[in-house]
Design an enzyme around this catalytic site. Structure first.
Site, PDB file in Angstrom:
ATOM      1  N   LYS A 191      40.705  30.272  36.732  1.00  0.00           N
ATOM      2  CA  LYS A 191      41.791  30.134  37.713  1.00  0.00           C
ATOM      3  C   LYS A 191      41.634  28.868  38.561  1.00  0.00           C
ATOM      4  CE  LYS A 191      42.805  35.099  38.085  1.00  0.00           C
ATOM      5  NZ  LYS A 191      42.944  36.244  39.039  1.00  0.00           N
TER       6      LYS A 191
ATOM      7  N   ARG B 261      36.155  42.188  29.974  1.00  0.00           N
ATOM      8  CA  ARG B 261      36.280  42.765  31.326  1.00  0.00           C
ATOM      9  C   ARG B 261      34.871  42.983  31.910  1.00  0.00           C
ATOM     10  NH1 ARG B 261      41.427  42.900  33.825  1.00  0.00           N
ATOM     11  NH2 ARG B 261      40.285  44.121  35.346  1.00  0.00           N
TER      12      ARG B 261
ATOM     13  N   GLU C  57      49.436  38.321  25.963  1.00  0.00           N
ATOM     14  CA  GLU C  57      49.091  37.232  26.879  1.00  0.00           C
ATOM     15  C   GLU C  57      48.650  35.979  26.119  1.00  0.00           C
ATOM     16  OE1 GLU C  57      47.802  40.046  30.680  1.00  0.00           O
ATOM     17  OE2 GLU C  57      46.261  38.816  29.708  1.00  0.00           O
TER      18      GLU C  57
ATOM     19  N   TYR D 161      52.692  37.279  35.454  1.00  0.00           N
ATOM     20  CA  TYR D 161      52.294  38.409  36.309  1.00  0.00           C
ATOM     21  C   TYR D 161      53.445  39.368  36.596  1.00  0.00           C
ATOM     22  CZ  TYR D 161      47.578  36.607  37.147  1.00  0.00           C
ATOM     23  OH  TYR D 161      46.269  36.204  37.004  1.00  0.00           O
TER      24      TYR D 161
ATOM     25  N   THR E 198      37.582  43.176  39.929  1.00  0.00           N
ATOM     26  CA  THR E 198      38.615  42.313  40.530  1.00  0.00           C
ATOM     27  C   THR E 198      38.122  41.699  41.845  1.00  0.00           C
ATOM     28  OG1 THR E 198      40.281  43.795  39.584  1.00  0.00           O
ATOM     29  CG2 THR E 198      41.034  42.263  41.296  1.00  0.00           C
TER      30      THR E 198
ATOM     31  N   PHE F  64      50.938  41.762  46.989  1.00  0.00           N
ATOM     32  CA  PHE F  64      50.242  40.471  46.876  1.00  0.00           C
ATOM     33  C   PHE F  64      50.895  39.536  45.837  1.00  0.00           C
ATOM     34  CE2 PHE F  64      47.981  43.575  44.189  1.00  0.00           C
ATOM     35  CZ  PHE F  64      48.056  42.956  42.940  1.00  0.00           C
TER      36      PHE F  64
ATOM     37  N   ASN G 234      39.510  34.959  42.541  1.00  0.00           N
ATOM     38  CA  ASN G 234      38.374  35.587  41.859  1.00  0.00           C
ATOM     39  C   ASN G 234      37.982  34.883  40.550  1.00  0.00           C
ATOM     40  OD1 ASN G 234      40.582  36.406  40.424  1.00  0.00           O
ATOM     41  ND2 ASN G 234      40.321  38.598  40.775  1.00  0.00           N
TER      42      ASN G 234
ATOM     43  N   ARG H 252      32.844  36.702  38.004  1.00  0.00           N
ATOM     44  CA  ARG H 252      33.430  36.848  39.339  1.00  0.00           C
ATOM     45  C   ARG H 252      32.363  36.952  40.424  1.00  0.00           C
ATOM     46  NH1 ARG H 252      38.505  40.735  37.574  1.00  0.00           N
ATOM     47  NH2 ARG H 252      40.087  39.069  37.500  1.00  0.00           N
TER      48      ARG H 252
ATOM     49  N   HIS I  75      40.709  35.325  34.981  1.00  0.00           N
ATOM     50  CA  HIS I  75      41.595  36.416  34.569  1.00  0.00           C
ATOM     51  C   HIS I  75      41.083  36.986  33.255  1.00  0.00           C
ATOM     52  CE1 HIS I  75      45.236  38.598  33.343  1.00  0.00           C
ATOM     53  NE2 HIS I  75      45.016  38.089  32.144  1.00  0.00           N
TER      54      HIS I  75
HETATM   55  P1  ADP Z   1      42.451  42.048  37.413  1.00  0.00           P
HETATM   56  O1  ADP Z   1      42.662  40.551  37.454  1.00  0.00           O
HETATM   57  O2  ADP Z   1      41.017  42.426  37.662  1.00  0.00           O
HETATM   58  O3  ADP Z   1      43.013  42.694  36.170  1.00  0.00           O
HETATM   59  P2  ADP Z   1      44.791  43.090  38.794  1.00  0.00           P
HETATM   60  O4  ADP Z   1      45.468  43.075  37.470  1.00  0.00           O
HETATM   61  O5  ADP Z   1      44.837  44.347  39.606  1.00  0.00           O
HETATM   62  O6  ADP Z   1      43.246  42.664  38.660  1.00  0.00           O
HETATM   63  O7  ADP Z   1      45.401  41.932  39.723  1.00  0.00           O
HETATM   64  C1  ADP Z   1      45.745  40.683  39.170  1.00  0.00           C
HETATM   65  C2  ADP Z   1      45.266  39.599  40.112  1.00  0.00           C
HETATM   66  O8  ADP Z   1      45.986  39.707  41.348  1.00  0.00           O
HETATM   67  C3  ADP Z   1      43.796  39.677  40.540  1.00  0.00           C
HETATM   68  O9  ADP Z   1      42.901  39.122  39.602  1.00  0.00           O
HETATM   69  C4  ADP Z   1      43.802  38.895  41.831  1.00  0.00           C
HETATM   70  O10 ADP Z   1      43.800  37.484  41.604  1.00  0.00           O
HETATM   71  C5  ADP Z   1      45.156  39.289  42.417  1.00  0.00           C
HETATM   72  N1  ADP Z   1      45.000  40.428  43.347  1.00  0.00           N
HETATM   73  C6  ADP Z   1      44.737  41.725  43.039  1.00  0.00           C
HETATM   74  N2  ADP Z   1      44.671  42.485  44.136  1.00  0.00           N
HETATM   75  C7  ADP Z   1      44.910  41.663  45.190  1.00  0.00           C
HETATM   76  C8  ADP Z   1      44.985  41.838  46.604  1.00  0.00           C
HETATM   77  N3  ADP Z   1      44.803  43.039  47.159  1.00  0.00           N
HETATM   78  N4  ADP Z   1      45.238  40.747  47.372  1.00  0.00           N
HETATM   79  C9  ADP Z   1      45.436  39.519  46.814  1.00  0.00           C
HETATM   80  N5  ADP Z   1      45.385  39.288  45.489  1.00  0.00           N
HETATM   81  C10 ADP Z   1      45.122  40.332  44.680  1.00  0.00           C
HETATM   82 MG    MG Z   2      44.953  42.824  35.485  1.00  0.00          MG
END
Ligand code: ADP
Ligand code: MG
Length: 149
Positions: free
Chosen positions: A11, A88, A129, A52, A94, A60, A115, A105, A118
């Protein structure tokens, strides 16, 4: 062998901090990941929002889209046995504060939003994707046996 595809993204936070090389090195050394595609891109709003889409109702969403448009990132198509779950595990939770030691991460993420990487969350989404950023015909199959000969 049953293989899966996962999309990985280094990212904008990680690229900006010049951590892309170290992160890429972790992928390169992983025993079961094959990098089949890799490119440096800078997402526009339409691309980030489309990617997304599943999160569009989340509070968010705008923060996430703005962040993903904020600078270049590296997208990679990863293939391997159980690649999605292995990936993962490799990237970690996350929220980097909750990620296991040694994960990408934990090492490079700075907040739940920023973080570092992705990772696709299912084999079906992994395929979708990868398709979002790559033409499948452009993916490369490295013949390690040949390279190491
Ligand atoms: P992951 O990337 O672990 O699959 P999610 O799919 O839940 O997590 O969320 C996608 C992305 O959205 C996260 O990697 C992070 O960059 C962002 N994100 C998730 N939760 C939050 C939050 N509470 N506040 C800000 N950004 C968030
Ligand atoms: Mg996700």
């Amino acid at each position: 062998m049953e293989t899966e595809m996962a999309l990985a993204i280094i990212k904008p936070d990680a690229v900006r901090k010049r951590h892309a090389g170290e992160i890429l090195s972790m992928y390169e050394k992983h025993p079961s990941f094959k990098i089949r595609g890799i490119k440096l891109i800078h997402m526009d709003r339409k691309t980030a929002e489309g990617f997304y889409e599943v999160h569009k109702e989340r509070p968010f969403f705008e923060e996430l889209v703005s962040f993903m448009m904020s600078g270049p990132c590296v997208v990679m198509a990863i293939e391997g046995k159980h690649a999605v779950s292995a990936h993962r595990d490799f990237i970690g939770a996350t929220n980097p504060a909750h990620a296991q030691e040694g994960t990408v991460r934990k090492r490079f993420g700075s907040s739940i939003g920023e973080n570092a990487v992705h990772g696709s969350d299912s084999a079906e989404n992994g395929m979708k994707e990868v398709n979002y950023f790559f033409d499948l015909s452009d993916l490369v199959d490295i013949n390690w046996a040949h390279i190491n000969a």
